[in-house]
Design an enzyme around this catalytic site. Structure first.
Site, PDB file in Angstrom:
ATOM      1  N   ASP A   1      -3.414   3.002   4.255  1.00 56.97           N
ATOM      2  CA  ASP A   1      -2.119   3.234   4.884  1.00 56.97           C
ATOM      3  C   ASP A   1      -2.069   4.542   5.678  1.00 56.97           C
ATOM      4  O   ASP A   1      -2.509   5.577   5.198  1.00 56.97           O
ATOM      5  CB  ASP A   1      -1.022   3.265   3.814  1.00 56.97           C
ATOM      6  CG  ASP A   1      -1.048   2.026   2.930  1.00 56.97           C
ATOM      7  OD1 ASP A   1      -2.126   1.460   2.694  1.00 56.97           O
ATOM      8  OD2 ASP A   1       0.027   1.659   2.448  1.00 56.97           O
TER       9      ASP A   1
ATOM     10  N   HIS B   1       0.949   5.403   7.828  1.00 54.30           N
ATOM     11  CA  HIS B   1       2.358   5.835   7.798  1.00 54.30           C
ATOM     12  C   HIS B   1       2.685   6.956   8.775  1.00 54.30           C
ATOM     13  O   HIS B   1       3.177   8.028   8.386  1.00 54.30           O
ATOM     14  CB  HIS B   1       2.748   6.232   6.374  1.00 54.30           C
ATOM     15  CG  HIS B   1       3.014   5.036   5.501  1.00 54.30           C
ATOM     16  ND1 HIS B   1       3.939   4.071   5.832  1.00 54.30           N
ATOM     17  CD2 HIS B   1       2.476   4.650   4.320  1.00 54.30           C
ATOM     18  CE1 HIS B   1       3.955   3.128   4.898  1.00 54.30           C
ATOM     19  NE2 HIS B   1       3.068   3.451   3.962  1.00 54.30           N
TER      20      HIS B   1
ATOM     21  N   ASP C   1       0.431  -0.874   7.168  1.00 53.46           N
ATOM     22  CA  ASP C   1       1.345   0.262   6.953  1.00 53.46           C
ATOM     23  C   ASP C   1       1.037   1.430   7.893  1.00 53.46           C
ATOM     24  O   ASP C   1       0.866   2.574   7.475  1.00 53.46           O
ATOM     25  CB  ASP C   1       1.348   0.733   5.500  1.00 53.46           C
ATOM     26  CG  ASP C   1       2.281  -0.093   4.619  1.00 53.46           C
ATOM     27  OD1 ASP C   1       2.495   0.289   3.462  1.00 53.46           O
ATOM     28  OD2 ASP C   1       2.795  -1.126   5.100  1.00 53.46           O
TER      29      ASP C   1
ATOM     30  N   ASN D   1       3.382  -4.276   4.384  1.00 52.83           N
ATOM     31  CA  ASN D   1       4.777  -4.651   4.130  1.00 52.83           C
ATOM     32  C   ASN D   1       5.722  -3.886   5.050  1.00 52.83           C
ATOM     33  O   ASN D   1       6.774  -4.396   5.442  1.00 52.83           O
ATOM     34  CB  ASN D   1       5.154  -4.474   2.658  1.00 52.83           C
ATOM     35  CG  ASN D   1       4.921  -3.054   2.154  1.00 52.83           C
ATOM     36  OD1 ASN D   1       3.904  -2.432   2.441  1.00 52.83           O
ATOM     37  ND2 ASN D   1       5.858  -2.526   1.395  1.00 52.83           N
ATOM     38  N   HIS D   2       5.340  -2.684   5.457  1.00 53.27           N
ATOM     39  CA  HIS D   2       6.239  -1.899   6.295  1.00 53.27           C
ATOM     40  C   HIS D   2       6.315  -2.417   7.723  1.00 53.27           C
ATOM     41  O   HIS D   2       7.327  -2.222   8.407  1.00 53.27           O
ATOM     42  CB  HIS D   2       5.849  -0.418   6.245  1.00 53.27           C
ATOM     43  CG  HIS D   2       6.234   0.232   4.952  1.00 53.27           C
ATOM     44  ND1 HIS D   2       7.386   0.961   4.807  1.00 53.27           N
ATOM     45  CD2 HIS D   2       5.648   0.212   3.729  1.00 53.27           C
ATOM     46  CE1 HIS D   2       7.481   1.387   3.549  1.00 53.27           C
ATOM     47  NE2 HIS D   2       6.449   0.933   2.875  1.00 53.27           N
TER      48      HIS D   2
ATOM     49  N   HIS E   1      -3.260  -6.328   2.512  1.00 50.65           N
ATOM     50  CA  HIS E   1      -2.517  -5.099   2.234  1.00 50.65           C
ATOM     51  C   HIS E   1      -2.166  -4.965   0.756  1.00 50.65           C
ATOM     52  O   HIS E   1      -2.408  -3.933   0.141  1.00 50.65           O
ATOM     53  CB  HIS E   1      -1.239  -5.049   3.073  1.00 50.65           C
ATOM     54  CG  HIS E   1      -0.476  -3.773   2.909  1.00 50.65           C
ATOM     55  ND1 HIS E   1      -0.945  -2.561   3.376  1.00 50.65           N
ATOM     56  CD2 HIS E   1       0.711  -3.492   2.322  1.00 50.65           C
ATOM     57  CE1 HIS E   1      -0.078  -1.601   3.081  1.00 50.65           C
ATOM     58  NE2 HIS E   1       0.936  -2.134   2.445  1.00 50.65           N
TER      59      HIS E   1
ATOM     60  N   HIS F   1      -9.891 -15.309 -10.403  1.00 48.95           N
ATOM     61  CA  HIS F   1      -9.480 -16.653 -10.030  1.00 48.95           C
ATOM     62  C   HIS F   1      -9.261 -16.740  -8.523  1.00 48.95           C
ATOM     63  O   HIS F   1      -9.778 -17.655  -7.861  1.00 48.95           O
ATOM     64  CB  HIS F   1      -8.203 -17.033 -10.799  1.00 48.95           C
ATOM     65  CG  HIS F   1      -7.733 -18.422 -10.513  1.00 48.95           C
ATOM     66  ND1 HIS F   1      -6.528 -18.904 -10.973  1.00 48.95           N
ATOM     67  CD2 HIS F   1      -8.291 -19.439  -9.811  1.00 48.95           C
ATOM     68  CE1 HIS F   1      -6.374 -20.155 -10.565  1.00 48.95           C
ATOM     69  NE2 HIS F   1      -7.422 -20.494  -9.858  1.00 48.95           N
TER      70      HIS F   1
END
Lengths: 152, 396
Positions: free
Chosen positions: B75, B77, B111, B146-147, B246, B308
């Site tokens: 990230d 930012h 991000d 997510n940002h 992410h 998995h």
């Protein structure tokens, strides 16, 4: 100060060649006067003359006359001319000076390139955005009288 | 004092015969040059950057064969300085900020947005590197965090004040650029930047109104910045044995289809799709928010779930993730099947020491870490061993 008429090229410019890079001996953005002087001086070099002539011709085109008028018209012309002639890998990166001059002019004259208000635009602005149009603001942007946790 | 202009006629203007106001052919070179000039001028005014000549490289693919050398960065930012430090540390940029990574691959796991004031500068910078790298056989792959999705969704909860300033400045130049294009006959009239955006939002301090409007205009689906940069991001990526995401991938995500995920998100950003599923990009267990494999206490990670998920992706042996700040620096969990590379390097996060993950055929997995003496206040986070590369620590 008038355009040099004798530099007229009779045949229509070929769109394909106009983007091709030609060797340029000029590193600093030239003034209009020096462009004319150079065009004359390097008249023997076909490639340069062609680029110069084409660039000059471009300035005469009707489509940019609006851009060339007004308080920043000459800065636009200089910046655009430089851009046209730029053969750098990042086209225009050798035009910092005229670009900055144009920036300064625009900052001094915010209305140098005014928005054309068309009838269509006015019709569009009548339409109000839906009331569901919300944003989630950061805490520091919220008016103190409102609870910071409110989703607005 | 402009020169006397004579309207000479059509031969010199590359336009069809006609009166001064006649429409020009759409592919007439001059209006396109004007458009190109305006774009270049706006880009320079906003970021100081001149992008290498187009075209922008094609969309990244969902999966690639394994590569000689790959660098993964977490990230960013909005901190351009730290971003450059990380890239320089990896040998990917030189002192002139030009791509020096040769045929290496750079993966940035999302991000870029929020918490800092140089978001646009980073987006442009990565695009510049992308274009430079492609010319020498390298590759730069940027991903959604997510940002990114939050901002497209108008969720500005984590925006920094300087972030509003940068976007407001962008909007001013971009609007001027649009006005200039409008003044050139032969160019399609650009749509109003703020079309459909309310002029005010209740409860927001007045001084920030224009900043938010600018941010919305730029980042909403089909917005200029969303289209130019965010739509090029992948959401999931496989390179050889390594899976990049992410937050994290669950078996149900793989079931949905990795390529389908990337297309859904891209199509949403470009406006070809109305929506994108929240299970993919917004919920707690989504690809971009999951923390199940990123707990700083490695023992708390759900390693069997990770196994998995990996088992359902052919050839996958590890998952590389950002999103959750690792205060001790890059590290691995679940027998190094989960590599966590978010070090919170932005000043808006914990101002963490820049570190990157290197995956190479010669040396396997290595962490490249910056010179500790540059960070006087970070003694508590110094790795006691050596400067330079160190083997990934197994904490599980």
């Amino acid at each position: 100060m008038g355009q040099d008429q004798s530099k007229a090229v009779d045949s229509p410019a070929d769109p394909k060649t106009e983007e091709s890079s030609s060797p340029s001996a000029h590193n600093s953005p030239p003034s209009m006067e020096s462009l004319l002087a150079e065009a004359t001086a390097f008249g023997n070099e076909d490639a340069n003359a062609s680029l110069e002539a084409k660039a000059q011709k471009a300035l005469e085109c009707p489509c940019i006359q609006n851009l060339r008028s007004g308080p920043c018209g000459s800065q636009f012309s200089a910046a655009f001319l430089c851009f046209l002639k730029s053969t750098a890998e990042e086209k225009g990166s050798d035009c910092v000076q005229p670009f900055v001059a144009l920036q300064s002019c625009i900052q001094t004259n915010p209305n140098a390139f005014p928005k054309e208000v068309l009838e269509n635009d006015e019709a569009e602005t009548q339409e109000k955005p839906s009331e569901d149009y919300k944003i989630i603001p950061p805490r520091w942007a919220v008016e103190p009288t409102t609870s910071p946790k409110t989703k607005l | 004092m402009s020169p006397v202009v004579l309207i000479r006629g059509v031969a010199g203007c590359w336009s069809p015969v006609g009166s001064r106001r006649s429409p020009q052919l759409p592919n007439s070179p001059l209006p396109n040059l004007v458009s190109s000039f305006v774009d270049t001028f706006v880009d320079f005014s906003v970021t100081g950057i001149f992008l290498p000549n187009p075209p922008s490289p094609p969309f990244s693919k969902t999966s690639y064969p394994s590569h000689d050398r790959l660098i993964a960065v977490g990230d960013l930012h909005g901190d351009l300085l730290k971003s450059k430090q990380a890239l320089r540390l990896a040998g990917l940029i030189d002192s002139q900020d030009r791509w020096s990574g040769g045929s290496s691959t750079l993966v940035q796991v999302g991000d870029v947005l929020d918490r800092g004031g140089q978001e646009l500068k980073i987006l442009y910078f990565l695009e510049k590197l992308k274009r430079q790298a492609v010319k020498v056989g390298g590759n730069v792959i940027t991903m959604n965090g997510n940002h990114e999705i939050m901002n497209i969704d108008r969720n500005f909860f984590c925006v920094h004040p300087s972030g509003l300033d940068e976007f407001q400045n962008w909007a001013g130049w971009f609007s001027t650029g649009n006005n200039m294009k409008q003044l050139c006959d032969g160019l399609q009239k650009p749509k109003d930047l703020y079309d459909g955006i309310p002029s005010t939002f209740p409860g927001i301090k007045q001084q920030y109104m224009n900043g938010f409007r600018a941010r919305i205009a730029a980042l909403r689906p089909q917005g200029p910045i969303a289209t130019r940069f965010l739509s090029k991001n992948l959401t999931v990526l496989v390179v050889g044995e390594s899976v990049f995401v992410h937050g994290g991938i669950l078996p149900e995500h793989v079931d949905y289809g990795l390529e389908r995920i990337n297309e859904d998100v891209r199509d949403w950003i470009t406006g070809s799709r109305e929506t994108v599923s929240s299970d993919l990009v917004r919920t707690r267990n989504s690809l971009l928010w999951l923390r199940k494999f990123s707990n700083e206490t490695a023992e708390d990670c759900d390693c069997s779930l990770l196994e998995h998920a990996l088992s359902t992706i052919p050839g996958a042996r590890r998952m590389i993730m950002g999103h959750t700040i690792q205060r001790g620096g890059i590290n691995g969990a679940c027998n190094n099947r989960a590599i966590r590379i978010d070090v919170g390097m932005s000043q808006g996060c914990i101002n963490g020491l820049p570190e990157v993950l290197e995956i190479s055929e010669d040396s396997g997995l290595r962490i490249l870490t910056s010179n500790p003496s540059d960070h006087q206040n970070r003694h508590d986070l110094l790795i006691p061993e050596q400067h330079g590369p160190r083997e990934v620590e197994v904490q599980a």
